[in-house]
Write an enzyme that holds these catalytic residues in place. Structure first.
Site, mmCIF file in Angstrom:
data_model
loop_
_atom_site.group_PDB
_atom_site.id
_atom_site.type_symbol
_atom_site.label_atom_id
_atom_site.label_comp_id
_atom_site.label_asym_id
_atom_site.label_seq_id
_atom_site.Cartn_x
_atom_site.Cartn_y
_atom_site.Cartn_z
ATOM 1 N N HIS A 93 0.839 -1.202 0.000
ATOM 2 C CA HIS A 93 0.000 0.000 0.000
ATOM 3 C C HIS A 93 0.878 1.258 0.000
ATOM 4 C CE1 HIS A 93 -3.458 2.555 1.349
ATOM 5 N NE2 HIS A 93 -2.492 3.207 1.986
ATOM 6 N N GLU A 94 1.880 1.290 0.860
ATOM 7 C CA GLU A 94 2.746 2.469 0.953
ATOM 8 C C GLU A 94 3.602 2.631 -0.300
ATOM 9 O OE1 GLU A 94 2.060 4.484 3.150
ATOM 10 O OE2 GLU A 94 0.916 3.188 4.490
ATOM 11 N N HIS A 128 1.590 4.288 -2.884
ATOM 12 C CA HIS A 128 1.538 5.740 -2.679
ATOM 13 C C HIS A 128 2.741 6.409 -3.336
ATOM 14 C CE1 HIS A 128 -1.933 6.649 -0.323
ATOM 15 N NE2 HIS A 128 -1.597 5.932 0.732
ATOM 16 N N GLU A 165 -6.388 6.899 -1.281
ATOM 17 C CA GLU A 165 -6.303 5.687 -0.463
ATOM 18 C C GLU A 165 -6.889 4.489 -1.204
ATOM 19 O OE1 GLU A 165 -4.699 5.090 2.393
ATOM 20 O OE2 GLU A 165 -3.967 7.130 2.078
#
Length: 293
Positions: free
Chosen positions: A147-148, A151, A224
């Site tokens: 997930h990071e 980003h 997100e």
């Protein structure tokens, strides 16, 4: 409400410093044409310098600030199998999405969280909390890291800073137009600016700043969903869902500093307060992942 308050105060503090600097340099005098009007072109230029200057300065300092606000310690040489696995997992995911190897760090906090920051997708920082390492399985941590990394690969930090710069610009521009109007029309000031201009401008800037933060937080919530989808592609949908499910089970209040909350993985709320939250509710994010084709 603490997060909203600190978000607004931090933003206004940066804008105030830049406003004072430009005033001392005499730029403000360009705004008043012969004491009777306002130079909109000059005002827009000044508002852009202040608005984008504040957000870009914050972005440039993001890694340095994040390390000091959280006490994150970068893993230079892994000292145990967990640190080695963290670095290797981040390296593998970064290679898959075609970005430079981020710095990997651990910060001491009981909550289950992680964040990514940095102004360059090839020179970012990915940090995880000790609470995350103690309370998540490796598959779940892999989903969080994915997930990071998503980003970073999506350039979310830069995009968020640019959006913040745009809304800052319009907040400064409109607040000064409102202050000028009140000063000239309501208080009948004929030359220069009276106290009403300063007071009205500050009040308008605070009100418009709160409204503008709703726009920034809306974008943050949308990114997100994109990071969750990217994490599912990198680590697998089941691992991404498992990570979010684990977050739902945790009851520790978040210890991530407010300025970094938008870059963490957990967060979110419903109702009116949800308009100011950087993350959608976990239930909504999980549902979106399950609905993916």
């Amino acid at each position: 409400m603490k997060r909203i308050f600190l978000f607004v105060i931090t933003n206004l503090a940066i804008l105030l410093v830049l406003s004072i600097t430009l005033r001392l340099l005499g730029v403000d005098r360009m705004l008043d044409a012969e004491g009777s009007g306002i130079d909109f072109n000059s005002l827009l230029i000044m508002a852009s310098v202040i608005g984008f200057g504040g957000s870009l300065i914050s972005l440039a300092m993001s890694k340095w600030t994040a390390k000091r606000m959280t006490g994150a310690v970068v893993i230079e040489q892994p000292s145990d199998p967990t640190e080695r696995w963290l670095v290797e997992t981040v390296k593998r995911q970064a290679d898959r999405v075609g970005i430079g190897m981020p710095e990997v760090a651990i910060y001491d906090a009981p909550d289950v969280n992680a964040f990514a920051t940095g102004m360059n997708r090839n020179d970012a920082l990915v940090a995880v909390s000790t609470g995350l390492l103690h309370n998540m399985q490796k598959d779940e941590i892999e989903g969080v890291l994915a997930h990071e990394i998503s980003h970073v690969a999506n350039g979310d930090m830069v995009t968020l800073a640019l959006i913040q710069g745009v809304v800052n610009t319009f907040v400064i521009f409109l607040s000064r137009v409102i202050g000028h109007f009140v000063d000239r029309v309501v208080f009948k000031t004929e030359r220069d600016h009276g106290p009403a201009f300063l007071i009205t401008t500050l009040v308008a800037q605070m009100v418009l700043g709160i409204l503008a933060s709703m726009i920034v937080m809306w974008f943050s919530r949308q990114r997100e969903f994109r990071a969750d989808a990217g994490g599912a592609q990198l680590a697998g949908r089941n691992k991404m869902i498992a990570a979010l499910e684990r977050l739902k089970q945790q009851h520790e209040p978040t210890q991530l500093p407010d300025r970094l909350a938008a870059f963490g993985i957990s967060g979110g709320n419903n109702g009116l307060r949800g308009l100011f939250m950087s993350h959608p509710p976990l239930e909504t994010r999980i549902a979106a992942l399950r609905a993916m084709p």
